[in-house]
Design an enzyme around this catalytic site. Structure first.
Site, short mmCIF file in Angstrom:
data_model
loop_
_atom_site.label_atom_id
_atom_site.label_comp_id
_atom_site.label_asym_id
_atom_site.label_seq_id
_atom_site.Cartn_x
_atom_site.Cartn_y
_atom_site.Cartn_z
N SER A 100 -0.21 -3.88 -2.36
CA SER A 100 1.02 -4.43 -1.77
C SER A 100 1.02 -5.74 -2.26
O SER A 100 0.12 -6.50 -1.91
CB SER A 100 1.42 -4.03 -0.56
OG SER A 100 1.47 -2.82 -0.21
N1 SAH Z 1 -1.09 -0.40 2.37
C1 SAH Z 1 -1.90 -0.48 0.99
C2 SAH Z 1 -0.59 -0.22 0.27
C3 SAH Z 1 -1.10 0.92 -0.85
S1 SAH Z 1 0.18 1.62 -1.80
C4 SAH Z 1 -2.10 -1.98 0.66
O1 SAH Z 1 -2.51 -2.98 1.68
O2 SAH Z 1 -1.99 -2.37 -0.33
C5 SAH Z 1 0.71 3.11 -1.11
C6 SAH Z 1 -0.31 4.09 -0.70
O3 SAH Z 1 0.35 5.31 0.10
C7 SAH Z 1 -1.19 4.43 -1.98
O4 SAH Z 1 -2.42 4.57 -1.59
C8 SAH Z 1 -1.01 6.21 -1.71
O5 SAH Z 1 -1.88 7.13 -2.13
C9 SAH Z 1 -0.36 6.32 -0.39
N2 SAH Z 1 0.42 7.52 0.14
C10 SAH Z 1 1.55 8.21 -0.77
N3 SAH Z 1 1.83 9.09 -0.22
C11 SAH Z 1 1.00 9.17 0.86
C12 SAH Z 1 1.29 10.28 2.08
N4 SAH Z 1 2.20 11.16 2.10
N5 SAH Z 1 0.48 10.20 3.26
C13 SAH Z 1 -0.64 9.03 3.33
N6 SAH Z 1 -0.71 8.07 2.16
C14 SAH Z 1 0.24 8.30 1.14
#
Ligand code: SAH
Length: 220
Positions: free
Chosen positions: A70
């Site tokens: 993010s």
């Molecule tokens: N918190 C992270 C953001 C990652 S992007 C950071 O600090 O950068 C969002 C993430 O959500 C991805 O890794 C994706 O695989 C995950 N994701 C999407 N749908 C999901 C679900 N239903 N349950 C758990 N994770 C999920």
């Protein structure tokens, strides 16, 4: 990982991080505790070495599997909206990704629970948080749409991927006074929402337009 890599040099140095924090302040992030975490968490260790020099730009970067780390502004904005000026007890994060948001948030809460559907990303996140000596985080490989019932209710829930509507089970796992921060809507048309569980019911607030990857079902 050695101390020098964690501290950063050149484009990952303290000065570069200070510039990022200054920029976030100018964009309206006011919580000093959140800004201090953004300054202190080495974002460059959460991305590929080849992208390290861009780690303190205020932008999302690829982390593999079609996912992104993010944008710092979004991590700061969500953390600020979640904490609303005070530390929280139990917090749930849905979408661990590379673990950056978890690293920012963990020291500001008593215990952080985080769920990720992509096992390889979760493993990497675990490693990074261990290297940073962050110990109050419990990880789960699964579909976070259902929350983490056995550990709830939570004082805060933060969702890092966008569902089309706020998941009912997450709202149900909010403790009294608890806050759910979630981006809702189709790609390109998402709004960041905060739901607060009050005695009279759940209150909804809009925190503005955002761009997130979609919340998906299942796990792999
Ligand atoms: N918190 C992270 C953001 C990652 S992007 C950071 O600090 O950068 C969002 C993430 O959500 C991805 O890794 C994706 O695989 C995950 N994701 C999407 N749908 C999901 C679900 N239903 N349950 C758990 N994770 C999920």
């Amino acid at each position: 990982m050695n101390d020098q890599r964690l501290a950063g040099i050149g484009m990952t140095s303290a000065r570069t991080r200070d510039r990022l924090v200054q920029r976030l302040r100018e964009q309206g992030i006011a919580d000093p505790v959140v800004l201090e975490r953004i300054r202190n968490v080495p974002r460059h260790i959460f991305v590929d070495e080849a992208l390290g020099s861009r780690a303190y730009e205020d932008t999302a970067l690829p982390i593999g599997f079609g996912q992104t780390i993010s944008q710092p502004y979004i991590v700061a904005r969500m953390s600020e909206a979640l904490l609303a000026g005070g530390p929280l007890e139990k917090v749930l994060e849905v979408g661990t990704g590379c673990g950056y948001q978890a690293a920012v948030l963990a020291p500001l809460v008593q215990q952080l629970f985080t769920v990720e559907r992509i096992g390889a990303l979760l493993d990497r996140a675990k490693e990074r948080l261990k290297e940073l000596d962050i110990r109050n985080v419990k990880f789960r490989h699964g579909d976070g749409t259902h929350g983490w019932k056995t550990q709830g209710p939570f004082a805060g829930i933060l969702v890092a991927a966008a569902p089309l509507a706020p998941p009912r089970e997450l709202l149900e796992q909010l403790a009294p006074g608890g806050r759910l921060i979630v981006p809702v809507g189709q790609e390109g048309k998402q709004e960041l929402l905060r739901f607060t569980r009050r005695e009279e019911g759940v209150v909804r607030e809009s925190l503005g337009r955002v761009a997130f990857v979609p919340l998906l079902g299942g796990k792999f």
